[in-house]
Design a protein around this motif. Structure first.
Motif, mmCIF file in Angstrom:
data_model
loop_
_atom_site.group_PDB
_atom_site.id
_atom_site.type_symbol
_atom_site.label_atom_id
_atom_site.label_comp_id
_atom_site.label_asym_id
_atom_site.label_seq_id
_atom_site.Cartn_x
_atom_site.Cartn_y
_atom_site.Cartn_z
ATOM 1 N N ALA A 158 0.772 -1.129 0.101
ATOM 2 C CA ALA A 158 0.055 -0.022 0.001
ATOM 3 C C ALA A 158 0.889 1.348 0.193
ATOM 4 C CB ALA A 158 -0.880 0.010 1.077
ATOM 5 N N LEU A 159 2.077 1.228 0.456
ATOM 6 C CA LEU A 159 2.863 2.164 0.582
ATOM 7 C C LEU A 159 3.736 2.352 -0.696
ATOM 8 C CD1 LEU A 159 4.688 1.508 4.085
ATOM 9 C CD2 LEU A 159 3.689 3.600 3.671
ATOM 10 N N HIS A 198 -0.090 -1.560 10.999
ATOM 11 C CA HIS A 198 -0.614 -2.603 10.179
ATOM 12 C C HIS A 198 0.468 -3.675 9.812
ATOM 13 C CE1 HIS A 198 -4.280 -1.038 8.969
ATOM 14 N NE2 HIS A 198 -3.813 0.145 8.781
ATOM 15 N N LEU A 199 1.836 -3.470 10.098
ATOM 16 C CA LEU A 199 2.860 -4.509 9.754
ATOM 17 C C LEU A 199 3.616 -4.983 10.663
ATOM 18 C CD1 LEU A 199 4.321 -2.633 6.564
ATOM 19 C CD2 LEU A 199 2.822 -4.181 6.471
ATOM 20 N N ALA A 200 3.162 -4.759 12.014
ATOM 21 C CA ALA A 200 3.893 -5.218 13.534
ATOM 22 C C ALA A 200 3.903 -6.654 13.288
ATOM 23 C CB ALA A 200 3.322 -4.631 14.605
ATOM 24 N N ASP A 201 3.008 -7.262 12.867
ATOM 25 C CA ASP A 201 2.787 -8.686 12.771
ATOM 26 C C ASP A 201 3.904 -9.200 11.945
ATOM 27 O OD1 ASP A 201 1.066 -8.706 14.991
ATOM 28 O OD2 ASP A 201 -0.744 -9.118 13.937
ATOM 29 N N ASP A 202 3.651 -8.596 10.516
ATOM 30 C CA ASP A 202 4.590 -9.293 9.550
ATOM 31 C C ASP A 202 6.026 -9.066 9.956
ATOM 32 O OD1 ASP A 202 2.235 -9.317 8.140
ATOM 33 O OD2 ASP A 202 2.891 -7.712 6.584
ATOM 34 N N ALA A 247 -8.939 -4.146 -5.270
ATOM 35 C CA ALA A 247 -10.015 -5.426 -5.393
ATOM 36 C C ALA A 247 -9.498 -6.642 -5.347
ATOM 37 C CB ALA A 247 -10.162 -5.067 -7.018
ATOM 38 N N GLU A 248 -7.925 -6.769 -5.647
ATOM 39 C CA GLU A 248 -7.321 -8.054 -5.308
ATOM 40 C C GLU A 248 -7.034 -8.439 -4.170
ATOM 41 O OE1 GLU A 248 -2.380 -9.681 -6.176
ATOM 42 O OE2 GLU A 248 -3.070 -7.673 -6.762
ATOM 43 N N MET A 249 -6.617 -7.175 -3.035
ATOM 44 C CA MET A 249 -6.303 -7.413 -1.839
ATOM 45 C C MET A 249 -7.780 -7.866 -1.182
ATOM 46 S SD MET A 249 -3.020 -7.896 -1.549
ATOM 47 C CE MET A 249 -1.713 -7.576 -2.828
ATOM 48 N N ALA A 259 -8.244 -3.992 2.259
ATOM 49 C CA ALA A 259 -7.284 -3.093 1.302
ATOM 50 C C ALA A 259 -7.726 -1.434 1.247
ATOM 51 C CB ALA A 259 -7.301 -3.718 -0.082
ATOM 52 N N ALA A 260 -9.199 -1.182 1.155
ATOM 53 C CA ALA A 260 -9.465 0.296 1.031
ATOM 54 C C ALA A 260 -8.824 1.099 2.222
ATOM 55 C CB ALA A 260 -10.950 0.323 0.776
#
Length: 347
Positions: free
Chosen positions: A105-106, A130-134, A318-320, A327-328
């Motif tokens: 998204a970035l 949003h990415l701490a778990d990743d 749409a894909e995500m 995603a939105a």
């Protein structure tokens, strides 16, 4: 029978050595995949290492290895850190397309500002959201973006979106290649170390990359023109992390771990971004000095490309969404983080 003088001498020696043994010393081996003279190593990685060493009074030694000298290829960097092959390093998560989808998204077209420092502040905020778990399996030191992404190519500068039709262009990430495809180019995904050879052999006609990387990649010799879009948003961008093996981080003595922690986070991320802004100024000056054509698209041509970028964003959402991601909301949260960072800088 033990000699009393020898016993006393051994006791004295043990007493002298005890503080040194208690003051544990640690060597950390970090690596990256570019020239040590490029912006991030020059203005961030090396100074960061020096700062950590100084604040530890020399008890931490940080060894920096450029050009993947400790082994592996740039797309493998995250796993090299994760597996403890290296203690830490510079990672482009997008080099492993699809593994970190929320990070994309970035990187969507016209999503972040051309100021890498601002974009990096936004990237850190978004990462925490949003990415701490990743990235929970590593110690995240910084999350940042580079500066403006431009089109560098053989031949004259781009003037309209139609000028991109049929060009074979290097792209660094999935969002970048999606945009190039929308614009009618033939995108070829590749890590940055492969770009100069691909240009020299005619595998590509050009590619998208920053000003700051241009001198170390010899783009003054291998390309003829460099084209930016109008406005304050970047054509594309790339997300990076500077990370450390978590087990190694947690094995440090408390006081040394605290030094690494103090040199991690929002301000460290902003510093990493600022390094790219400094490098962009250097790189642009070098390309101008070489006599290459340096151009900025008109507002009208930029609007044409931005419309294609909007299509990429719509398709990505749409894909995500189909993959179960919000995603939105992710796109909205990037935009909110960018707005917050821009307001904070006073721009």
């Amino acid at each position: 029978m033990t000699h009393p003088i020898r016993t006393a001498a051994l006791a004295l020696m043990a007493g002298l050595l005890a503080p040194a043994a208690m003051a544990q010393e640690v060597t950390l081996r970090f690596q990256h995949f570019v020239s040590p003279n490029s912006a991030n190593p020059k203005y961030f990685i090396e100074p960061w290492a020096e700062k950590v060493e100084a604040e530890s009074n020399g008890r931490i030694k940080v060894e920096i290895y450029p050009f993947m000298q400790l082994g592996g290829a740039a797309p493998e960097q995250y796993d090299l850190i994760l597996d403890g092959v290296i203690d830490g390093g510079w990672v482009i998560p997008g080099y492993q397309g699809g593994r970190f989808p929320q990070a994309e998204a970035l990187e969507l077209p016209f999503m972040v500002t051309k100021s890498a420092e601002e974009a990096s502040r936004a990237a850190w905020d978004y990462t925490q959201q949003h990415l701490a778990d990743d990235f929970a399996e590593v110690h995240l030191i910084a999350a940042h973006m580079h500066g403006r992404g431009l089109i560098h190519k053989k031949g004259p500068a781009i003037e309209t979106a139609d000028d991109l039709q049929g060009l074979k262009l290097r792209g660094p990430s999935r969002p970048a290649t999606l945009l190039l495809d929308k614009l009618g180019a033939t995108p070829i995904g590749m890590p940055v170390p492969q770009f100069p050879e691909s240009l020299s052999k005619g595998v590509v006609d050009g590619g998208v990359i920053t000003w700051e990387m241009s001198p170390s990649l010899k783009l003054d010799e291998l390309t003829d023109s460099h084209t930016d879009v109008a406005g304050d948003k970047s054509l594309y961008n790339l997300y990076f992390i500077w990370a450390m093996n978590k087990a190694k981080y947690e094995s440090l003595p408390d006081d040394l771990r605290a030094i690494i922690a103090a040199n991690s986070g929002a301000e460290t991320s902003a510093w990493a971004g600022r390094a790219h802004d400094l490098g962009d100024a250097d790189g642009k000056a070098a390309m101008i000095a070489s006599g290459n054509q340096v151009a900025t698209l008109s507002e009208e041509a930029t609007a044409e490309i931005r419309a294609k970028g909007d299509e990429v964003i719509t398709d990505w959402i749409a894909e995500m969404t189909a993959r179960g991601l919000p995603a939105a909301q992710l796109v909205d949260d990037v935009r909110a983080a960018v707005e917050k960072a821009s307001a904070g800088s006073g721009s």
